[in-house]
Design a protein around this motif. Structure first.
Motif, mmCIF file in Angstrom:
data_model
loop_
_atom_site.group_PDB
_atom_site.id
_atom_site.type_symbol
_atom_site.label_atom_id
_atom_site.label_comp_id
_atom_site.label_asym_id
_atom_site.label_seq_id
_atom_site.Cartn_x
_atom_site.Cartn_y
_atom_site.Cartn_z
ATOM 1 N N SER A 109 34.809 43.170 45.664
ATOM 2 C CA SER A 109 36.241 43.302 45.385
ATOM 3 C C SER A 109 36.504 44.689 44.805
ATOM 4 O O SER A 109 35.637 45.567 44.820
ATOM 5 C CB SER A 109 36.710 42.221 44.406
ATOM 6 N N TRP A 110 37.701 44.850 44.255
ATOM 7 C CA TRP A 110 38.093 46.114 43.623
ATOM 8 C C TRP A 110 37.234 46.453 42.415
ATOM 9 O O TRP A 110 37.242 47.591 41.970
ATOM 10 C CB TRP A 110 39.573 46.059 43.238
ATOM 11 N N TRP A 111 36.486 45.461 41.894
ATOM 12 C CA TRP A 111 35.562 45.784 40.800
ATOM 13 C C TRP A 111 34.402 46.650 41.292
ATOM 14 O O TRP A 111 33.790 47.361 40.501
ATOM 15 C CB TRP A 111 35.033 44.507 40.151
ATOM 16 N N PRO A 114 37.597 50.661 43.772
ATOM 17 C CA PRO A 114 39.037 50.521 43.551
ATOM 18 C C PRO A 114 39.808 50.458 44.873
ATOM 19 O O PRO A 114 39.574 51.251 45.787
ATOM 20 C CB PRO A 114 39.388 51.780 42.753
ATOM 21 N N ALA A 117 39.697 44.948 48.813
ATOM 22 C CA ALA A 117 40.101 43.547 48.731
ATOM 23 C C ALA A 117 38.933 42.683 48.268
ATOM 24 O O ALA A 117 37.764 43.001 48.504
ATOM 25 C CB ALA A 117 40.595 43.065 50.086
ATOM 26 N N TRP A 118 39.259 41.595 47.584
ATOM 27 C CA TRP A 118 38.293 40.561 47.259
ATOM 28 C C TRP A 118 37.918 39.870 48.566
ATOM 29 O O TRP A 118 38.754 39.352 49.299
ATOM 30 C CB TRP A 118 38.939 39.593 46.283
ATOM 31 N N GLN A 142 43.923 43.805 46.401
ATOM 32 C CA GLN A 142 44.148 44.088 44.987
ATOM 33 C C GLN A 142 45.637 43.983 44.675
ATOM 34 O O GLN A 142 46.466 44.643 45.274
ATOM 35 C CB GLN A 142 43.619 45.472 44.617
#
Length: 258
Positions: A109-111, A114, A117-118, A142
């Motif tokens: 994901s964005w983690w 940045p 998408a998850w 996100q």
């Protein structure tokens, strides 16, 4: 059944570009996990998780690894590298404690990057549901709408019960097809679910998901065992948890690139 939670399983990863897809691996978990492949997670995901992931909630043995949980503490391994299309499979057996989840899944994901998408592909065992495997694809841009495509498969039709015997199960992920499979009581491979990327004909079939939601980014491979926090979301998934300790045993996890 729709999960309204975001697994922040990669909060501890710095915002570096994920590495290129890694090569084949198989970890038999002999006397613990291979530290070149996995990192034991430490941290809290927030609701509906009712426990904090702790590295000490693991019990190694000569032939496999047991992830444990007790009230407030649980366990997760996440891959050190990112992987692309291929097979993710393993053999596992789980306890039968309501409100818990045992899983094999991919997640990014964005983690990780940045704006990403998850994207998630799931194999989950939930005693709440009985002797079934919960399969799912999750997509959320996100800041955007959460979507999931879920299906539960009864294991008894294959002569299997994950609470009594080891279950060998996996999924094969490609650019247009995701196929979940298992090995039945006779040792024969059986396809249990197939999902296709929308072919663009203007009709979204029951076994298709929109092209924009197809998981395409390199992803981490994860296994975990956790319990819910008995919030409204958790009572829906994974169900009411009453405080008992639990476990899931992994005989091996294997990734085979396409």
């Amino acid at each position: 059944m729709k999960k309204l939670w975001l697994p922040l399983a990669t909060l501890c990863v710095t915002f570096l570009s994920p590495s290129l897809s890694a090569n084949y691996f198989k970890d038999n978990f002999s006397w613990g996990y291979n530290t070149s492949i996995w990192t034991a997670r430490q941290g809290d995901n927030g609701t509906p998780f009712g426990c904090s992931f702790e590295p000490n909630m693991q019990s190694p043995s000569e032939h496999g690894l047991t992830l444990t949980l007790s009230q407030g503490t649980c366990s997760e391994l996440q891959s050190n590298q990112f992987y692309s299309y291929g097979k993710v499979q393993g053999r596992l057996k789980s306890g039968n404690v309501a409100g818990t989840v045992s899983s094999i899944f991919t997640y990014t994901s964005w983690w990780d990057s940045p704006g990403r998408a998850w994207q998630e592909i799931d194999i989950e065992l939930l005693p709440l549901l009985g002797n079934v495997v919960h399969t799912n694809i999750i997509y959320q841009p996100q800041g955007g709408l959460y979507q999931s495509w879920e299906q539960d498969i009864d294991l008894s039709q294959f002569g299997l019960d994950y609470r009594e015997n080891l279950l060998m199960i996996g999924f094969d992920w490609s650019s247009s097809v995701i196929r979940w499979y298992l090995y039945d009581a006779n040792g024969q491979e059986q396809t249990i679910r197939t999902v296709y990327k929308d072919n663009g004909d203007g009709v979204l079939a029951n076994n298709e998901i929109p092209a924009y939601a197809w998981p395409v980014d390199n992803t981490k491979i994860m296994i975990n065992h956790w319990h819910g926090d008995n919030s409204q979301e958790a009572n829906y998934f994974p169900g009411q948890y009453y405080g008992a300790s639990s476990w899931v045993y992994y005989d091996f996890i294997e990734y085979i690139p396409n």
